[in-house]
Design an enzyme around this catalytic site. Sequence first.
Site, PDB file in Angstrom:
ATOM      1  CB  ALA A  45      18.943 -41.739 -32.037  1.00  0.00           C
ATOM      2  N   GLY A  83      14.489 -38.945 -31.629  1.00  0.00           N
ATOM      3  CA  GLY A  83      15.264 -38.305 -30.567  1.00  0.00           C
ATOM      4  C   GLY A  83      15.298 -36.787 -30.692  1.00  0.00           C
ATOM      5  CD  GLU A 137      12.424 -39.811 -27.926  1.00  0.00           C
ATOM      6  OE1 GLU A 137      13.384 -40.023 -28.699  1.00  0.00           O
ATOM      7  OE2 GLU A 137      11.929 -40.699 -27.214  1.00  0.00           O
ATOM      8  CD  GLU A 180      11.437 -42.714 -32.134  1.00  0.00           C
ATOM      9  OE1 GLU A 180      10.252 -42.523 -32.515  1.00  0.00           O
ATOM     10  OE2 GLU A 180      12.060 -41.915 -31.424  1.00  0.00           O
TER      11      GLU A 180
END
Length: 262
Positions: A69, A113, A116, A136
Amino acid sequence: MRYEMIETRTEGPDSRQVGIVTLNRPKQLNALNDQLMDELGHALQAFEADDSVGCIILTGSEKAFAAGADISAMAKFDFADVYKNDFITRNWEQIRSIRKPVIAAVSGFALGGGCELAMMCDFIIAADNAKFGQPEIKIGIIPGAGGTQRLPRAVGKAKAMDMALTGRMMDAVEAERAGLVSRVVPLAQLMDETLGAALTICSFGEPSVMAAKEAVNRAFESGLSDGVMFERRLFHSLFATQDQKEGMDAFLNKRKAAFTNR
Ligand code: CAA
């Protein structure tokens, strides 16, 4: 919709094409921000609605599938921002509603992300330079797009805990050994190999392809007895299709099946 952060194209014969989405934010290593995720959702829905497309590939660049992200966007958020806007849920999970198979072709970094997103795809084919991770923890958060749930289902608790708690990266060989990726190929062959798999899928009857995807996904959502019963009913229902008659007749008569997707 005009795309600025992704590119789309199709490959293969006109009747059964492969839709390809390439994440294209090279300076930020394909960091995933709202605009990119909106564009990705739109492109996936467009391929889903296109009857000539039988399978979708999601890929990035040689250096990065996606480095996570977008930290520069997230740095400004406070709790009220992410909670009220339902950050992640709003536009990241559209991929889960796609019924056609989606293959992730991963080279370079697939972190946070990005890892993911790859795990939301149906399977991952990795280049030998791929690196997976959920780092993260290093920036004061935890995985927020399903990493703590999909990673243990893919690689087991020990490795998932190791990845989420230490933030270390896993190379392609370890990822294949652990069951996160289905194949590892030399970087130069990544797209050919993935396209080959996608075209193979496109050559089969669409009802059985969709049913296979739905049944395997059910394994992650239910207990064994419920999952097997779900599979059994889907299996039974495929005997109502023309493709089942055609596929079995073609086998018995030693000819190539001509599926009509009915
Ligand atoms: N968000 C925003 N920008 C990013 C980014 C990210 N996730 N990852 C890389 N970039 C940017 C860098 O800031 C840098 O920009 P500038 O050139 O403007 O400085 C550019 O991409 C190139 O990155 P590096 O110079 O760091 O490249 P490198 O080769 O030295 O390192 C890397 C590559 C190891 C991937 C490193 O960039 C990195 O650690 N990135 C962050 C990875 C990360 O923490 N991801 C998780 C994000 S949180 C998340 O995803 C939450 C969730 O679960 C949904």
